[in-house]
Design a protein around this motif. Structure first.
Motif, PDB file in Angstrom:
ATOM      1  N   ILE A 114       0.836  -1.202   0.000  1.00  0.00           N
ATOM      2  CA  ILE A 114       0.000   0.000   0.000  1.00  0.00           C
ATOM      3  C   ILE A 114       0.867   1.247   0.000  1.00  0.00           C
ATOM      4  CG2 ILE A 114      -1.525   1.385   1.467  1.00  0.00           C
ATOM      5  CD1 ILE A 114      -3.006  -1.143   2.181  1.00  0.00           C
ATOM      6  N   ALA A 115       1.905   1.275   0.858  1.00  0.00           N
ATOM      7  CA  ALA A 115       2.750   2.463   0.964  1.00  0.00           C
ATOM      8  C   ALA A 115       3.432   2.778  -0.368  1.00  0.00           C
ATOM      9  CB  ALA A 115       3.799   2.255   2.056  1.00  0.00           C
ATOM     10  N   MET A 116       4.007   1.769  -1.012  1.00  0.00           N
ATOM     11  CA  MET A 116       4.720   2.025  -2.265  1.00  0.00           C
ATOM     12  C   MET A 116       3.762   2.392  -3.394  1.00  0.00           C
ATOM     13  SD  MET A 116       7.935  -0.655  -2.301  1.00  0.00           S
ATOM     14  CE  MET A 116       6.953  -2.150  -2.203  1.00  0.00           C
ATOM     15  N   THR A 117       2.586   1.767  -3.415  1.00  0.00           N
ATOM     16  CA  THR A 117       1.603   2.116  -4.442  1.00  0.00           C
ATOM     17  C   THR A 117       1.101   3.540  -4.263  1.00  0.00           C
ATOM     18  OG1 THR A 117       0.879  -0.197  -4.613  1.00  0.00           O
ATOM     19  CG2 THR A 117      -0.605   1.486  -5.479  1.00  0.00           C
ATOM     20  N   LEU A 118       0.752   3.911  -3.027  1.00  0.00           N
ATOM     21  CA  LEU A 118       0.270   5.263  -2.776  1.00  0.00           C
ATOM     22  C   LEU A 118       1.351   6.304  -3.054  1.00  0.00           C
ATOM     23  CD1 LEU A 118      -1.876   4.830   0.475  1.00  0.00           C
ATOM     24  CD2 LEU A 118      -2.650   4.966  -1.899  1.00  0.00           C
ATOM     25  N   ASP A 119       2.595   5.993  -2.704  1.00  0.00           N
ATOM     26  CA  ASP A 119       3.691   6.918  -2.992  1.00  0.00           C
ATOM     27  C   ASP A 119       3.851   7.120  -4.495  1.00  0.00           C
ATOM     28  OD1 ASP A 119       4.172   7.176  -0.321  1.00  0.00           O
ATOM     29  OD2 ASP A 119       5.991   5.930  -0.287  1.00  0.00           O
ATOM     30  N   ALA A 120       3.762   6.035  -5.253  1.00  0.00           N
ATOM     31  CA  ALA A 120       3.888   6.133  -6.709  1.00  0.00           C
ATOM     32  C   ALA A 120       2.753   6.946  -7.310  1.00  0.00           C
ATOM     33  CB  ALA A 120       3.929   4.733  -7.328  1.00  0.00           C
ATOM     34  N   LEU A 121       1.525   6.719  -6.807  1.00  0.00           N
ATOM     35  CA  LEU A 121       0.386   7.497  -7.300  1.00  0.00           C
ATOM     36  C   LEU A 121       0.554   8.972  -6.964  1.00  0.00           C
ATOM     37  CD1 LEU A 121      -2.601   5.136  -6.377  1.00  0.00           C
ATOM     38  CD2 LEU A 121      -1.584   5.490  -8.629  1.00  0.00           C
ATOM     39  N   ALA A 122       1.079   9.266  -5.765  1.00  0.00           N
ATOM     40  CA  ALA A 122       1.283  10.663  -5.363  1.00  0.00           C
ATOM     41  C   ALA A 122       2.328  11.333  -6.252  1.00  0.00           C
ATOM     42  CB  ALA A 122       1.703  10.725  -3.895  1.00  0.00           C
ATOM     43  N   ARG A 123       3.403  10.618  -6.551  1.00  0.00           N
ATOM     44  CA  ARG A 123       4.443  11.206  -7.413  1.00  0.00           C
ATOM     45  C   ARG A 123       3.899  11.523  -8.799  1.00  0.00           C
ATOM     46  NH1 ARG A 123       7.620   7.163  -4.896  1.00  0.00           N
ATOM     47  NH2 ARG A 123       7.342   5.781  -6.694  1.00  0.00           N
ATOM     48  N   ALA A 124       2.926  10.734  -9.245  1.00  0.00           N
ATOM     49  CA  ALA A 124       2.346  10.950 -10.571  1.00  0.00           C
ATOM     50  C   ALA A 124       1.139  11.875 -10.537  1.00  0.00           C
ATOM     51  CB  ALA A 124       1.942   9.611 -11.185  1.00  0.00           C
ATOM     52  N   GLY A 125       0.800  12.389  -9.359  1.00  0.00           N
ATOM     53  CA  GLY A 125      -0.368  13.258  -9.248  1.00  0.00           C
ATOM     54  C   GLY A 125      -1.681  12.524  -9.419  1.00  0.00           C
ATOM     55  N   ARG A 126      -1.720  11.235  -9.039  1.00  0.00           N
ATOM     56  CA  ARG A 126      -2.908  10.406  -9.208  1.00  0.00           C
ATOM     57  C   ARG A 126      -3.476   9.966  -7.857  1.00  0.00           C
ATOM     58  NH1 ARG A 126      -4.723  11.041 -14.397  1.00  0.00           N
ATOM     59  NH2 ARG A 126      -3.014  10.793 -15.901  1.00  0.00           N
TER      60      ARG A 126
END
Length: 396
Positions: A114-126
């Motif tokens: 969850i942490a890595m997925t949410l971080d990736a989405l945040a970096r992409a503005g998603r």
């Protein structure tokens, strides 16, 4: 980003739908073939939740970057092998070890994935996509229930574990490829913490929320562990066992999104109290022995337990006064303790009485006691700031 989100959803399918909850639909076949008692089944469930609890404590210490990716991938391997391993072994000692390891792995997958997925989405503005991530819990439960319902009689309990392990290997390969932390940039330095970080002093409403969350963990997990076994013990509902578990998963898929919307409309306190009451009703319905009530029970149970987690974390963040990480950690810990405790006395009561009725009454009572604590918390929060209850939180 779509691949990252899919990879994150599959992580929840593996960690929760299979690693933690596939035991529920497979349990009746294991009991029929091996003579596994309900008390022993409760112990196996508790060992799985103990592994999850300890894993959650350890995973919080893993730093970002390559270390987090490595631990995540190790947990993937452990989850797949401990799932398939259930089909290669027989006996309490081996099963106990495998269920404990599965719990450890589930914690690593759930929290780090969850942490890595949410971080990736945040970096992409998603960030707006994040609500879809939690549908993986219900999707995993529904998929494992459907698999056991369709293939269980043909494969037997050993085959169920082996083929679910194989499916997790396929899903895990995609998650391995698509979910990871980026390497730290050269010369990267960690920003200094603000010298005036907000101090967190637990308020009475926060303490009441925490106690209610503990009771929720202890109460919901009785149905979460034994629902299929409960239905299999009654002639009227025996054919609904695996199908009811599939319905539970389907109801859980939109649960977080729907209860979050209820929290915005009713206020977090009121929505959380309502979710507890609805879940308690769902826990009690199988006592009637009615097939329709059994299916409704699956809908109400599946439609609330993910939502209660979502609402409790959101309310905890509101009450934390800026110390949300500490609050979420505390809530996770007490929820885990409740899950460890709940199945053991339930299994002992069933083994002694030959009926699940008392266990279900106790589970529903725990959930309703949590609702009463939440009502007291809402009242205390309202005394401090009447407007806050409408918004869902009192000031910590």
């Amino acid at each position: 980003m779509v691949r990252v989100l899919i990879g994150g959803v599959l992580v929840l399918v593996i960690s929760m739908g299979v690693g933690r909850f596939a035991f529920t639909p497979i349990l009746p076949a294991m009991q029929a073939a091996t003579g596994l008692g309900t008390d022993a089944a409760g112990l196996l469930a508790s060992l799985n939740y103990l592994g999850y609890f300890l894993g959650a404590l350890g995973v919080g210490l893993v730093p970002q970057g390559a270390a987090r990716t490595a631990v995540f991938r190790t947990a993937l391997i452990a989850s797949v092998t401990s799932t398939a391993g259930m089909g290669f072994t027989e006996g309490m000692v081996a099963w106990a070890m495998l269920r404990f390891v599965s719990g450890l792995a589930s914690a690593g997958l759930f929290i780090l994935g969850i942490a890595m997925t949410l971080d990736a989405l945040a970096r992409a503005g998603r960030e707006s996509w994040s609500g879809w991530l939690y549908t993986g819990v219900g999707l995993g439960i529904a998929s494992s229930g459907l698999f056991v319902a369709v293939m269980g009689d043909r494969l037997g309990w050993r085959g169920d574990w082996l083929w679910l392990g194989l499916a997790c290997l396929g899903f895990g390969t995609l998650s391995w490829l698509w979910v990871s932390d980026p390497p730290r940039e050269p010369g990267h330095t960690v920003a200094a913490r603000p010298t005036s970080a907000p101090a967190f002093r637990p308020s009475v409403p926060m303490v009441l929320l925490t106690l209610a969350y503990f009771l929720e963990g202890a109460g919901y997990i009785v149905t979460g562990t034994f629902l299929v076994a409960i239905l299999k013990t009654m002639p009227e509902t025996a054919q609904l066992g695996a199908a009811a578990w599939m319905v539970t998963g389907l109801a859980a898929m939109p649960s977080g999104i729907l209860w979050a919307a209820a929290g915005r409309r009713l206020g977090l306190w009121r929505a959380l109290i309502l979710a507890h009451v609805v879940q308690a009703v769902g826990i009690l319905l199988p006592i009637t022995g009615s097939p329709a009530a059994a299916l409704l029970s699956a809908v109400l149970f599946g439609g609330t337990f993910v939502g209660i987690v979502t609402l409790s974390f959101t309310l905890g963040r509101h009450l934390s006064g800026g110390a949300s990480a500490r609050v979420i950690g505390a809530l996770t810990a007490v929820y885990g303790l409740g899950q460890i405790i709940g199945p053991v006395p339930a299994g002992l009561v069933v083994a002694r009485t030959g009926s699940f009725d008392s266990a279900l009454l106790g589970a529903a009572a725990a959930v309703l006691a949590g609702a009463l604590l939440l009502a007291a918390g809402a009242w205390m929060a309202g005394r401090r700031d009447p407007a806050a209850v409408a918004l869902g939180a009192g000031r910590g």
